[in-house]
Design a protein around this motif. Structure first.
Motif, PDB file in Angstrom:
ATOM      1  N   VAL A 196       0.496  -1.353  -0.061  1.00 46.22           N
ATOM      2  CA  VAL A 196      -0.278   0.039  -0.077  1.00 46.22           C
ATOM      3  C   VAL A 196       0.394   0.872  -0.084  1.00 46.22           C
ATOM      4  CG1 VAL A 196      -1.680   1.602   1.003  1.00 46.22           C
ATOM      5  CG2 VAL A 196      -2.213  -1.116   1.022  1.00 46.22           C
ATOM      6  N   ALA A 197       0.479   2.538  -1.281  1.00 48.59           N
ATOM      7  CA  ALA A 197       1.767   3.000  -1.122  1.00 48.59           C
ATOM      8  C   ALA A 197       1.185   4.110  -0.217  1.00 48.59           C
ATOM      9  CB  ALA A 197       1.299   3.943  -2.176  1.00 48.59           C
ATOM     10  N   ALA A 198      -0.086   4.264   0.208  1.00 47.49           N
ATOM     11  CA  ALA A 198      -0.315   4.872   1.263  1.00 47.49           C
ATOM     12  C   ALA A 198      -1.947   4.984   1.974  1.00 47.49           C
ATOM     13  CB  ALA A 198      -0.736   7.117   0.957  1.00 47.49           C
ATOM     14  N   ILE A 199      -2.187   5.404   3.471  1.00 41.97           N
ATOM     15  CA  ILE A 199      -3.263   5.368   3.426  1.00 41.97           C
ATOM     16  C   ILE A 199      -4.146   6.522   3.601  1.00 41.97           C
ATOM     17  CG2 ILE A 199      -5.441   4.140   4.831  1.00 41.97           C
ATOM     18  CD1 ILE A 199      -2.690   2.410   6.142  1.00 41.97           C
ATOM     19  N   ILE A 200      -4.746   7.356   3.127  1.00 39.37           N
ATOM     20  CA  ILE A 200      -5.400   8.554   2.945  1.00 39.37           C
ATOM     21  C   ILE A 200      -6.834   8.621   3.915  1.00 39.37           C
ATOM     22  CG2 ILE A 200      -6.659  10.410   1.680  1.00 39.37           C
ATOM     23  CD1 ILE A 200      -4.965   8.535  -0.523  1.00 39.37           C
ATOM     24  N   THR A 201      -6.594   9.265   5.082  1.00 48.08           N
ATOM     25  CA  THR A 201      -8.014   9.324   6.150  1.00 48.08           C
ATOM     26  C   THR A 201      -7.704  10.662   6.435  1.00 48.08           C
ATOM     27  OG1 THR A 201      -5.801   9.543   8.329  1.00 48.08           O
ATOM     28  CG2 THR A 201      -6.096   7.821   7.121  1.00 48.08           C
ATOM     29  N   GLU A 202      -9.064  10.994   6.839  1.00 45.36           N
ATOM     30  CA  GLU A 202      -9.144  12.881   7.446  1.00 45.36           C
ATOM     31  C   GLU A 202      -8.328  13.299   8.322  1.00 45.36           C
ATOM     32  OE1 GLU A 202     -10.694  10.200   8.591  1.00 45.36           O
ATOM     33  OE2 GLU A 202     -11.229  10.315  11.063  1.00 45.36           O
ATOM     34  N   LYS A 203      -7.314  11.961   9.360  1.00 43.55           N
ATOM     35  CA  LYS A 203      -6.250  13.194   9.942  1.00 43.55           C
ATOM     36  C   LYS A 203      -5.061  12.904   8.846  1.00 43.55           C
ATOM     37  CE  LYS A 203      -8.184  11.660  14.422  1.00 43.55           C
ATOM     38  NZ  LYS A 203      -7.983  11.314  15.590  1.00 43.55           N
ATOM     39  N   GLY A 204      -4.786  12.770   7.791  1.00 43.04           N
ATOM     40  CA  GLY A 204      -3.900  13.257   6.786  1.00 43.04           C
ATOM     41  C   GLY A 204      -3.452  11.988   6.332  1.00 43.04           C
ATOM     42  N   ILE A 205      -2.618  11.585   5.283  1.00 43.88           N
ATOM     43  CA  ILE A 205      -2.026  10.824   4.353  1.00 43.88           C
ATOM     44  C   ILE A 205      -0.760  10.086   5.174  1.00 43.88           C
ATOM     45  CG2 ILE A 205      -0.843  10.666   2.302  1.00 43.88           C
ATOM     46  CD1 ILE A 205      -1.779  12.400   1.309  1.00 43.88           C
ATOM     47  N   PHE A 206      -1.318   8.647   5.360  1.00 42.13           N
ATOM     48  CA  PHE A 206      -0.183   8.000   5.941  1.00 42.13           C
ATOM     49  C   PHE A 206       0.309   7.209   5.047  1.00 42.13           C
ATOM     50  CE2 PHE A 206      -3.673   7.576   9.521  1.00 42.13           C
ATOM     51  CZ  PHE A 206      -3.370   8.732   9.890  1.00 42.13           C
ATOM     52  N   ARG A 207       1.618   7.294   5.495  1.00 41.43           N
ATOM     53  CA  ARG A 207       2.480   6.627   4.698  1.00 41.43           C
ATOM     54  C   ARG A 207       3.997   5.911   5.495  1.00 41.43           C
ATOM     55  NH1 ARG A 207       2.956   8.321  -0.925  1.00 41.43           N
ATOM     56  NH2 ARG A 207       2.667  10.952  -0.611  1.00 41.43           N
ATOM     57  N   PRO A 208       4.634   4.841   4.668  1.00 39.20           N
ATOM     58  CA  PRO A 208       4.960   3.870   5.321  1.00 39.20           C
ATOM     59  C   PRO A 208       6.071   3.857   5.909  1.00 39.20           C
ATOM     60  CG  PRO A 208       4.661   2.756   2.878  1.00 39.20           C
ATOM     61  CD  PRO A 208       4.416   4.152   3.688  1.00 39.20           C
ATOM     62  N   PRO A 209       6.540   3.372   7.061  1.00 37.60           N
ATOM     63  CA  PRO A 209       5.946   2.183   7.746  1.00 37.60           C
ATOM     64  C   PRO A 209       4.366   2.771   8.906  1.00 37.60           C
ATOM     65  CG  PRO A 209       8.163   3.220   9.450  1.00 37.60           C
ATOM     66  CD  PRO A 209       7.848   4.095   7.631  1.00 37.60           C
ATOM     67  N   TYR A 210       3.556   1.762   9.004  1.00 38.39           N
ATOM     68  CA  TYR A 210       2.205   2.155   9.528  1.00 38.39           C
ATOM     69  C   TYR A 210       2.388   2.483  10.384  1.00 38.39           C
ATOM     70  CZ  TYR A 210       1.129   2.975   3.932  1.00 38.39           C
ATOM     71  OH  TYR A 210       0.899   2.521   3.125  1.00 38.39           O
ATOM     72  N   SER A 211       2.706   1.162  11.672  1.00 34.02           N
ATOM     73  CA  SER A 211       2.518   0.357  12.458  1.00 34.02           C
ATOM     74  C   SER A 211       2.115   2.254  13.389  1.00 34.02           C
ATOM     75  CB  SER A 211       3.314  -0.161  13.681  1.00 34.02           C
ATOM     76  OG  SER A 211       2.830  -0.577  12.378  1.00 34.02           O
ATOM     77  N   LYS A 212       3.340   3.510  13.665  1.00 33.11           N
ATOM     78  CA  LYS A 212       3.288   4.216  14.877  1.00 33.11           C
ATOM     79  C   LYS A 212       2.255   5.327  14.225  1.00 33.11           C
ATOM     80  CE  LYS A 212       8.210   4.890  16.745  1.00 33.11           C
ATOM     81  NZ  LYS A 212       9.161   5.278  16.063  1.00 33.11           N
ATOM     82  N   VAL A 213       2.236   5.362  13.012  1.00 33.22           N
ATOM     83  CA  VAL A 213       1.658   6.740  12.167  1.00 33.22           C
ATOM     84  C   VAL A 213      -0.034   6.562  12.947  1.00 33.22           C
ATOM     85  CG1 VAL A 213       1.454   5.760   9.750  1.00 33.22           C
ATOM     86  CG2 VAL A 213       0.992   8.464  10.705  1.00 33.22           C
ATOM     87  N   ILE A 214      -0.427   5.105  13.008  1.00 28.42           N
ATOM     88  CA  ILE A 214      -1.707   4.613  13.521  1.00 28.42           C
ATOM     89  C   ILE A 214      -1.808   4.571  14.394  1.00 28.42           C
ATOM     90  CG2 ILE A 214      -3.344   2.787  13.389  1.00 28.42           C
ATOM     91  CD1 ILE A 214      -2.419   1.705  10.200  1.00 28.42           C
ATOM     92  N   LYS A 215      -1.069   4.218  14.962  1.00 33.17           N
ATOM     93  CA  LYS A 215      -1.853   4.469  16.521  1.00 33.17           C
ATOM     94  C   LYS A 215      -1.211   6.340  17.156  1.00 33.17           C
ATOM     95  CE  LYS A 215       1.083   0.986  19.550  1.00 33.17           C
ATOM     96  NZ  LYS A 215       1.565   0.087  20.160  1.00 33.17           N
ATOM     97  N   LYS A 216      -0.699   6.707  16.380  1.00 34.01           N
ATOM     98  CA  LYS A 216      -0.869   8.030  17.007  1.00 34.01           C
ATOM     99  C   LYS A 216      -1.726   8.656  16.580  1.00 34.01           C
ATOM    100  CE  LYS A 216       2.267  11.862  16.336  1.00 34.01           C
ATOM    101  NZ  LYS A 216       2.841  12.651  15.182  1.00 34.01           N
ATOM    102  N   ALA A 217      -1.910   8.419  15.364  1.00 34.88           N
ATOM    103  CA  ALA A 217      -3.696   9.228  14.908  1.00 34.88           C
ATOM    104  C   ALA A 217      -4.703   8.812  15.885  1.00 34.88           C
ATOM    105  CB  ALA A 217      -3.629   9.081  13.892  1.00 34.88           C
ATOM    106  N   MET A 218      -4.708   7.283  16.035  1.00 31.25           N
ATOM    107  CA  MET A 218      -5.915   6.793  16.895  1.00 31.25           C
ATOM    108  C   MET A 218      -5.804   7.434  18.360  1.00 31.25           C
ATOM    109  SD  MET A 218      -7.497   4.432  14.750  1.00 31.25           S
ATOM    110  CE  MET A 218      -8.132   3.280  15.628  1.00 31.25           C
ATOM    111  N   ILE A 219      -4.726   7.137  18.887  1.00 31.97           N
ATOM    112  CA  ILE A 219      -4.518   8.270  20.134  1.00 31.97           C
ATOM    113  C   ILE A 219      -4.956   9.926  20.050  1.00 31.97           C
ATOM    114  CG2 ILE A 219      -3.985   6.209  21.830  1.00 31.97           C
ATOM    115  CD1 ILE A 219      -0.964   8.170  21.010  1.00 31.97           C
ATOM    116  N   ARG A 220      -4.942  10.370  19.032  1.00 24.08           N
ATOM    117  CA  ARG A 220      -4.937  11.891  19.732  1.00 24.08           C
ATOM    118  C   ARG A 220      -6.205  12.327  19.100  1.00 24.08           C
ATOM    119  NH1 ARG A 220      -3.409  14.056  14.053  1.00 24.08           N
ATOM    120  NH2 ARG A 220      -2.357  12.638  13.861  1.00 24.08           N
TER     121      ARG A 220
END
Ligand code: MRU
Length: 346
Positions: A322-346
Motif C-alpha cells: 500500500v503506497a499510502a492510506i488517506i484518512t481524515e487525519k492526514g495521508i499516512f505513509r509507510p511504515p504505518y504502525s507508529k503513525v496509525i497508533k498516534k492518529a488513534m490516540i490523538r
C-alpha cells in the motif's frame, strides 16, 4: 450530486436498495431491527461506513420499544441488539465501531431516565451521519492532492456515495479531482461475484459525468502492462494496526499486480475503519458468503448446482503493497504502525 444512501425519516430508516441498481433507484423503509439485519446481510445497504451508520440506526430500531425502567435493564436490550446486528457481517469494523459508540453513548447518559437515554442515542446516530459526510469530504480534499491532470485511475468494488452516507471514500477522491477539472479517466473492475463495480461504481461515476470504462476483473493486468493505469484508489473494510488492509476480494490481486508494474495503490478510509485490537491482517475475520453468489450472475445460473464454491467476500492486502492510506487525519505513509497508533490516540 451526492446520493443519500441512508436517511432517518419519520422514525424509520430509509435506504437505497442497492441490489436494484443500476436499473432501478428504489428506496425502501426499514422499520425494525430484523429488517435492518437482513438489509445489511443481503447487501441492500453495504460498504463499511454505510454499514456503520446502518448499525447505529439499527440500535435505535432495536431498542426504542424497550419497556426498561432503568439503564441497567435498558443495557440488556442494547447488548442483545448489538450482538444481533453484529452477527450480520463480520469484516467491516465500522459496524462494530458504531454499535460500541451507541452503547458508550447510552452509558454516558445512564444517569438519565430511559426515554432521555433513547433521545440521546438518536442524536448520536445523527452525529455519526454528519461526521461521515464531513470526513469523506476531508479525505477527498486530501486525496485529490495525489491525483494529477489526465491520470488514468483504476478502482475496485464500490467505495462511493453508496458505500457511505452520501459521498464516498476512494470515489470521493475521484469526485473531487473531477470537480477540480482534472479530466481523469477511471477504469472500474466489475468485481465478481456481486458486481458492485459494474452495477454501482459505474452508475455513480456516469452520474458525475466522469470518463469511465468498465473492465472484467481479469483485464486489469493487461491494462497495467500496456501502461494505461497511473494509479489505483480503493476503500477498506478494516485496517489492522500494522496497516494491512481488508477490502473487497480481488484487492490483493490488484495490489500484487500494481507492485509488479510499479503503480501506486492508495487506500482511502476513515479512522473508524482502523482496528488497533489487531496487530496484523491475518486476524481480520473474513466473511464467507453463500456459494450461490458464485454459481449465478445476477440470479442466472452459470455453473452446475452441485459444484463446490469458495466465496470469501474480502481479502487482505499486506501493508507493504500500500503506497499510502488517506484518512481524515492526514495521508499516512509507510511504515504505518507508529503513525496509525498516534492518529488513534490523538
Ligand atoms: O461487500 P461490500 O459491497 O460491502 O464490500 C464493500 C467494499 O469492499 C468497499 O470497498 C469497502 O467497504 C470500502 S467502502 C467505502
Amino acid at each position: 450530486m451526492p446520493v443519500a444512501t441512508i436517511e432517518w425519516v419519520n422514525g424509520k430508516v430509509r435506504i437505497i436498495d442497492q441490489t436494484k441498481l443500476p436499473h432501478k433507484l428504489e428506496r425502501v423503509e426499514i422499520k425494525n431491527v430484523r429488517s435492518m439485519w437482513h438489509a445489511i446481510k443481503k447487501l441492500k445497504i453495504r460498504g463499511a461506513p454505510a454499514i456503520g451508520v446502518a448499525g447505529a440506526f439499527g440500535m435505535i430500531l432495536g431498542t426504542r420499544d424497550s419497556k426498561a425502567k432503568s439503564y441497567k435493564e435498558f443495557k440488556k436490550n442494547l447488548d442483545r441488539t448489538a450482538g444481533y446486528l453484529g452477527s450480520s457481517r463480520p469484516t467491516a469494523v465500522n459496524l462494530f465501531w458504531a454499535l460500541k459508540r451507541i452503547e458508550r453513548c447510552a452509558e454516558e447518559h445512564s444517569f438519565l431516565p430511559v426515554p432521555e437515554i433513547k433521545a440521546a442515542l438518536i442524536k448520536e446516530a445523527f452525529k455519526m451521519m454528519k461526521e461521515d459526510r464531513d470526513v469523506c469530504r476531508r479525505m477527498a480534499s486530501l486525496g485529490d492532492k495525489l491525483v494529477k491532470k489526465g491520470e488514468r485511475i483504476l478502482t475496485h468494488c464500490n467505495a462511493g456515495g453508496l458505500a457511505t452516507v452520501d459521498y464516498g471514500t476512494a470515489l470521493g477522491v475521484l469526485f473531487k479531482a473531477n470537480e477540480r477539472g482534472k479530466n481523469i479517466k477511471v477504469f472500474v473492475d466489475e468485481t465478481r461475484p456481486l458486481l458492485q463495480g459494474a452495477r454501482l461504481t459505474t452508475w455513480e461515476l456516469l452520474k458525475e459525468k466522469i470518463d469511465v470504462t468498465l473492465i472484467c476483473d481479469n483485464m486489469a493486468a493487461f491494462l497495467m502492462k500496456k501502461g494505461e493505469i497511473d494509479k489505483i484508489f480503493v476503500g477498506a473494510d478494516r485496517i489492522a494496526g500494522n496497516g494491512d488492509v481488508a477490502n473487497k476480494i480481488g484487492t490483493y490481486n490488484l495490489a500484487v499486480l500494481a507492485r509488479y508494474h510499479k503503480i501506486p495503490l492508495y487506500v482511502v478510509a476513515p479512522i473508524s475503519t482502523f482496528d488497533l485490537t489487531l496487530s496484523s491482517g491475518k486476524d481480520i475475520p473474513i466473511e464467507q458468503r453463500d456459494g450461490r453468489e458464485v454459481r449465478t450472475v445476477m440470479g442466472k445460473k452459470v455453473a452446475p448446482d452441485n459444484v463446490k464454491v469458495y466465496n470469501p467476500a474480502f481479502d487482505i492486502t499486506p501493508a507493504s503493497l500500500v503506497a499510502a492510506i488517506i484518512t481524515e487525519k492526514g495521508i499516512f505513509r509507510p511504515p504505518y504502525s507508529k503513525v496509525i497508533k498516534k492518529a488513534m490516540i490523538r
